[in-house]
Write a protein that holds these residues in place. Structure first.
Motif, PDB file in Angstrom:
ATOM      1  N   LEU A 318       0.835  -1.191   0.000  1.00  0.00           N
ATOM      2  CA  LEU A 318       0.000   0.000   0.000  1.00  0.00           C
ATOM      3  C   LEU A 318       0.872   1.244   0.000  1.00  0.00           C
ATOM      4  O   LEU A 318       2.034   1.224   0.423  1.00  0.00           O
ATOM      5  CB  LEU A 318      -0.951   0.006   1.197  1.00  0.00           C
ATOM      6  N   GLU A 319       0.278   2.339  -0.482  1.00  0.00           N
ATOM      7  CA  GLU A 319       0.957   3.636  -0.498  1.00  0.00           C
ATOM      8  C   GLU A 319      -0.013   4.712  -0.033  1.00  0.00           C
ATOM      9  O   GLU A 319      -1.170   4.745  -0.465  1.00  0.00           O
ATOM     10  CB  GLU A 319       1.458   3.977  -1.902  1.00  0.00           C
ATOM     11  N   LEU A 320       0.467   5.593   0.834  1.00  0.00           N
ATOM     12  CA  LEU A 320      -0.320   6.705   1.331  1.00  0.00           C
ATOM     13  C   LEU A 320       0.399   8.004   0.988  1.00  0.00           C
ATOM     14  O   LEU A 320       1.573   8.174   1.308  1.00  0.00           O
ATOM     15  CB  LEU A 320      -0.505   6.595   2.849  1.00  0.00           C
ATOM     16  N   GLN A 321      -0.307   8.902   0.314  1.00  0.00           N
ATOM     17  CA  GLN A 321       0.220  10.239   0.023  1.00  0.00           C
ATOM     18  C   GLN A 321      -0.850  11.247   0.445  1.00  0.00           C
ATOM     19  O   GLN A 321      -1.826  11.460  -0.284  1.00  0.00           O
ATOM     20  CB  GLN A 321       0.563  10.405  -1.453  1.00  0.00           C
ATOM     21  N   PRO A 322      -0.704  11.857   1.613  1.00  0.00           N
ATOM     22  CA  PRO A 322      -1.775  12.703   2.157  1.00  0.00           C
ATOM     23  C   PRO A 322      -2.255  13.792   1.211  1.00  0.00           C
ATOM     24  O   PRO A 322      -3.459  13.945   0.993  1.00  0.00           O
ATOM     25  CB  PRO A 322      -1.141  13.295   3.424  1.00  0.00           C
ATOM     26  N   ASP A 323      -1.338  14.570   0.627  1.00  0.00           N
ATOM     27  CA  ASP A 323      -1.742  15.671  -0.258  1.00  0.00           C
ATOM     28  C   ASP A 323      -0.553  16.056  -1.122  1.00  0.00           C
ATOM     29  O   ASP A 323       0.347  16.782  -0.692  1.00  0.00           O
ATOM     30  CB  ASP A 323      -2.205  16.878   0.566  1.00  0.00           C
ATOM     31  N   LYS A 324      -0.509  15.543  -2.368  1.00  0.00           N
ATOM     32  CA  LYS A 324       0.656  15.781  -3.215  1.00  0.00           C
ATOM     33  C   LYS A 324       0.800  17.231  -3.650  1.00  0.00           C
ATOM     34  O   LYS A 324       1.861  17.642  -4.120  1.00  0.00           O
ATOM     35  CB  LYS A 324       0.601  14.875  -4.458  1.00  0.00           C
ATOM     36  N   GLY A 325      -0.248  18.045  -3.475  1.00  0.00           N
ATOM     37  CA  GLY A 325      -0.160  19.461  -3.829  1.00  0.00           C
ATOM     38  C   GLY A 325       0.064  20.378  -2.640  1.00  0.00           C
ATOM     39  O   GLY A 325       0.115  21.605  -2.790  1.00  0.00           O
ATOM     40  N   SER A 326       0.253  19.809  -1.450  1.00  0.00           N
ATOM     41  CA  SER A 326       0.391  20.613  -0.234  1.00  0.00           C
ATOM     42  C   SER A 326       1.723  21.371  -0.209  1.00  0.00           C
ATOM     43  O   SER A 326       2.724  20.947  -0.787  1.00  0.00           O
ATOM     44  CB  SER A 326       0.300  19.703   0.996  1.00  0.00           C
ATOM     45  N   LYS A 327       1.722  22.480   0.500  1.00  0.00           N
ATOM     46  CA  LYS A 327       2.953  23.232   0.704  1.00  0.00           C
ATOM     47  C   LYS A 327       3.819  22.583   1.777  1.00  0.00           C
ATOM     48  O   LYS A 327       5.011  22.886   1.884  1.00  0.00           O
ATOM     49  CB  LYS A 327       2.626  24.670   1.105  1.00  0.00           C
ATOM     50  N   LYS A 328       3.236  21.699   2.577  1.00  0.00           N
ATOM     51  CA  LYS A 328       3.967  21.037   3.647  1.00  0.00           C
ATOM     52  C   LYS A 328       4.642  19.770   3.098  1.00  0.00           C
ATOM     53  O   LYS A 328       4.002  18.904   2.526  1.00  0.00           O
ATOM     54  CB  LYS A 328       3.025  20.692   4.793  1.00  0.00           C
ATOM     55  N   LEU A 366      11.447  16.380  -4.473  1.00  0.00           N
ATOM     56  CA  LEU A 366      12.455  17.413  -4.276  1.00  0.00           C
ATOM     57  C   LEU A 366      11.981  18.791  -4.725  1.00  0.00           C
ATOM     58  O   LEU A 366      12.635  19.793  -4.425  1.00  0.00           O
ATOM     59  CB  LEU A 366      13.741  17.037  -5.024  1.00  0.00           C
ATOM     60  N   ARG A 367      10.852  18.855  -5.431  1.00  0.00           N
ATOM     61  CA  ARG A 367      10.278  20.144  -5.832  1.00  0.00           C
ATOM     62  C   ARG A 367       8.761  20.068  -5.715  1.00  0.00           C
ATOM     63  O   ARG A 367       8.184  18.996  -5.813  1.00  0.00           O
ATOM     64  CB  ARG A 367      10.655  20.494  -7.278  1.00  0.00           C
ATOM     65  N   ARG A 368       8.133  21.208  -5.526  1.00  0.00           N
ATOM     66  CA  ARG A 368       6.668  21.236  -5.444  1.00  0.00           C
ATOM     67  C   ARG A 368       6.108  21.605  -6.813  1.00  0.00           C
ATOM     68  O   ARG A 368       5.703  22.730  -7.077  1.00  0.00           O
ATOM     69  CB  ARG A 368       6.193  22.229  -4.375  1.00  0.00           C
ATOM     70  N   VAL A 369       6.131  20.602  -7.722  1.00  0.00           N
ATOM     71  CA  VAL A 369       5.582  20.762  -9.068  1.00  0.00           C
ATOM     72  C   VAL A 369       4.714  19.542  -9.356  1.00  0.00           C
ATOM     73  O   VAL A 369       4.656  18.589  -8.577  1.00  0.00           O
ATOM     74  CB  VAL A 369       6.710  20.894 -10.126  1.00  0.00           C
ATOM     75  N   ALA A 370       4.045  19.575 -10.506  1.00  0.00           N
ATOM     76  CA  ALA A 370       3.107  18.492 -10.832  1.00  0.00           C
ATOM     77  C   ALA A 370       3.814  17.145 -10.977  1.00  0.00           C
ATOM     78  O   ALA A 370       3.284  16.102 -10.593  1.00  0.00           O
ATOM     79  CB  ALA A 370       2.355  18.833 -12.112  1.00  0.00           C
ATOM     80  N   ASN A 371       5.023  17.139 -11.550  1.00  0.00           N
ATOM     81  CA  ASN A 371       5.739  15.882 -11.792  1.00  0.00           C
ATOM     82  C   ASN A 371       7.183  16.029 -11.312  1.00  0.00           C
ATOM     83  O   ASN A 371       8.107  16.195 -12.101  1.00  0.00           O
ATOM     84  CB  ASN A 371       5.692  15.545 -13.279  1.00  0.00           C
ATOM     85  N   PRO A 372       7.418  15.970  -9.995  1.00  0.00           N
ATOM     86  CA  PRO A 372       8.733  16.301  -9.450  1.00  0.00           C
ATOM     87  C   PRO A 372       9.731  15.149  -9.528  1.00  0.00           C
ATOM     88  O   PRO A 372       9.363  13.987  -9.698  1.00  0.00           O
ATOM     89  CB  PRO A 372       8.415  16.619  -7.991  1.00  0.00           C
ATOM     90  N   THR A 373      11.000  15.497  -9.408  1.00  0.00           N
ATOM     91  CA  THR A 373      12.029  14.494  -9.156  1.00  0.00           C
ATOM     92  C   THR A 373      11.846  13.976  -7.727  1.00  0.00           C
ATOM     93  O   THR A 373      11.594  14.752  -6.808  1.00  0.00           O
ATOM     94  CB  THR A 373      13.424  15.108  -9.320  1.00  0.00           C
ATOM     95  N   ILE A 374      11.965  12.648  -7.559  1.00  0.00           N
ATOM     96  CA  ILE A 374      11.647  12.030  -6.266  1.00  0.00           C
ATOM     97  C   ILE A 374      12.826  11.194  -5.781  1.00  0.00           C
ATOM     98  O   ILE A 374      13.396  10.388  -6.532  1.00  0.00           O
ATOM     99  CB  ILE A 374      10.391  11.151  -6.373  1.00  0.00           C
ATOM    100  N   LEU A 375      13.168  11.394  -4.530  1.00  0.00           N
ATOM    101  CA  LEU A 375      14.161  10.573  -3.852  1.00  0.00           C
ATOM    102  C   LEU A 375      13.419   9.514  -3.047  1.00  0.00           C
ATOM    103  O   LEU A 375      12.606   9.842  -2.181  1.00  0.00           O
ATOM    104  CB  LEU A 375      15.023  11.434  -2.937  1.00  0.00           C
ATOM    105  N   ASN A 376      13.673   8.252  -3.349  1.00  0.00           N
ATOM    106  CA  ASN A 376      12.995   7.136  -2.675  1.00  0.00           C
ATOM    107  C   ASN A 376      13.956   6.430  -1.734  1.00  0.00           C
ATOM    108  O   ASN A 376      15.053   6.015  -2.141  1.00  0.00           O
ATOM    109  CB  ASN A 376      12.467   6.137  -3.704  1.00  0.00           C
ATOM    110  N   LEU A 377      13.539   6.285  -0.488  1.00  0.00           N
ATOM    111  CA  LEU A 377      14.314   5.571   0.513  1.00  0.00           C
ATOM    112  C   LEU A 377      13.537   4.328   0.910  1.00  0.00           C
ATOM    113  O   LEU A 377      12.352   4.411   1.271  1.00  0.00           O
ATOM    114  CB  LEU A 377      14.548   6.467   1.734  1.00  0.00           C
TER     115      LEU A 377
END
Length: 416
Positions: A318-328, A366-377
């Motif tokens: 499962l994956e949870l992403q609370p709000d991908k457009g949030s400023k937080k 890494l950025r707050r855009v529609a399709n950002p670069t993502i660091l996965n741990l």
């Protein structure tokens, strides 16, 4: 795009050597083609290894080529990942700990048309890496005497896959794809036995396998919009069996007695593999999924013999992403978890064993855009086998780091 594509092609030759560094120290990698690696990258591995129903606009899913069409029609993606693994091995009289590290994979993906996309990459298929010794004392034929034998085992190598894939959307909600795999690499196994009594001569056996061949895999995904905010994807994959071109040599040397060398050409294969699964998404904030995979190893020749077992693998995540457009930042992050279970595809002392793993992962945009670069741990804890006669209990903890670089490469800029 030309520069990054050229960089990717050049990287294939330099990275293939790094991928060949062993990512295992398991005694179980002594059997068959070694320790199998499930296809997929940082995102899917954190979900327990799901692939059949996974469609992502931000990550590449090489486990099902039908998913390639999910990429943004103006996007370009480059992915790579690395990992560190700590393992322990225990039986009734034995304990060993080891560390392994590896550059896991390298891939790119981009759209060709709105209804077609391309992906290519380098990923491992299996690893071999072990070294252990043991001694056995047994009664001798001479009354009141005993005989001690000393055995040592050592192996290394890997099989790597270079894949080239295409995904298509022939009509709305239905996607199909194909991957062509070039499998290459070498596996080395060496075992020796000697005796305390000089009347018995030591024997050394060496097996060398060099693999170089193609095979093909297909995938399909069907999207079912249940409501405006709920979506179900059903997926399936099929890898065709392959009579693999592989050169192999088995040499048995008994000191002062004889040397036997046997060549095995085209005596190896890869199995028919079928997978199916689903991914259920709620409002792009919660996704749950499950997979099943079957591999028909019992039909595969290994050194000219059919001695392997059919393999079944189950996974859920499962994956949870609370709000991908949030400023937080922490609300934009993705939180992932999963588990998987499989049986071994070979017997050890006439018995197979089970493999179980649990995963946990975090996706950090890494950025707050529609399709950002993502660091996965990602984190993975697993175990295989048992601490019983004839088997070893293997436990491991793995940390992986993956970077999914998403860029917009196909935007036409206007100049005044």
């Amino acid at each position: 795009m030309h520069k990054i594509t050229s960089f990717f092609i050049a990287s294939i030759f330099s990275v293939s050597g790094l991928l060949a560094q062993n990512n295992t120290s398991s005694p179980y990698s002594r059997y068959g083609y070694g320790e199998l690696v499930e296809p997929g990258f940082g995102y899917t591995k954190s979900l327990g290894g799901l692939s059949a129903g996974i469609r992502s606009q931000r990550h590449t899913n090489s486990g099902n080529p039908a998913s390639y069409t999910a990429i943004d029609s103006l996007g370009f993606r480059f992915e790579f990942g690395a990992s560190v693994k700590c393992s322990s091995f225990t039986d009734q009289d034995y304990f060993q700990k080891s560390w392994d590290e590896n550059l896991d994979y390298l891939a790119l993906q981009f759209p060709i048309k709105k209804w077609a996309a391309f992906s290519a990459g380098l990923q491992p298929y299996s690893f071999v890496g072990y070294e252990f010794n043991n001694s056995v004392t047994s009664p001798s034929s001479i009354e009141g005497d005993s005989l001690t034998s000393y055995s040592s085992y050592k192996g290394s190598g890997d099989i790597t896959q270079l894949y080239i894939g295409l995904g298509f959307q022939p009509f709305k909600h239905f996607n199909v794809g194909v991957n062509a795999y070039y499998n290459f690499g070498s596996l080395y196994h060496n075992s020796s036995v000697s005796f305390g009594d000089t009347e018995f001569y030591p024997t050394v056996q060496t097996n060398e396998i060099s693999v170089h061949d193609w095979n093909v895999g297909f995938g399909a995904q069907y999207e079912i919009p249940l409501t405006e905010k709920r979506n179900l994807v059903i997926g399936a994959t099929l890898d065709l069996p392959s009579k693999m071109k592989a050169r192999a040599n088995k040499e048995i040397v008994t000191s002062y007695v004889d040397t036997v060398s046997i060549n095995f050409d085209n005596s190896f294969g890869l199995p028919l593999t079928f997978g199916a699964g689903f991914a259920y998404d709620i409002n792009e904030s919660l996704m749950i999924g499950a997979d099943y995979k079957f591999q028909k190893w019992s039909d595969v020749e290994y050194f000219g013999e059919k001695t392997l077992n059919d393999r079944h693998r189950f996974a859920c995540g499962l994956e949870l992403q609370p709000d991908k457009g949030s400023k937080k930042f922490f609300k934009r992050m993705s939180y992932r978890a999963g588990v998987n279970y499989a049986n071994s595809y070979f017997d050890v002392n006439n018995d197979d064993y089970n493999q179980l793993a649990a995963t946990l992962g975090f996706g950090m945009p890494l950025r707050r855009v529609a399709n950002p670069t993502i660091l996965n741990l990602g984190f993975e804890y697993g175990r295989a086998g048992e601490k019983t006669d004839g088997l070893i209990l293997e436990k491991y903890f793995k940390i992986s780091l993956n970077l999914s670089i998403n860029e917009r490469w196909f935007v036409k800029h206007k100049f005044e």
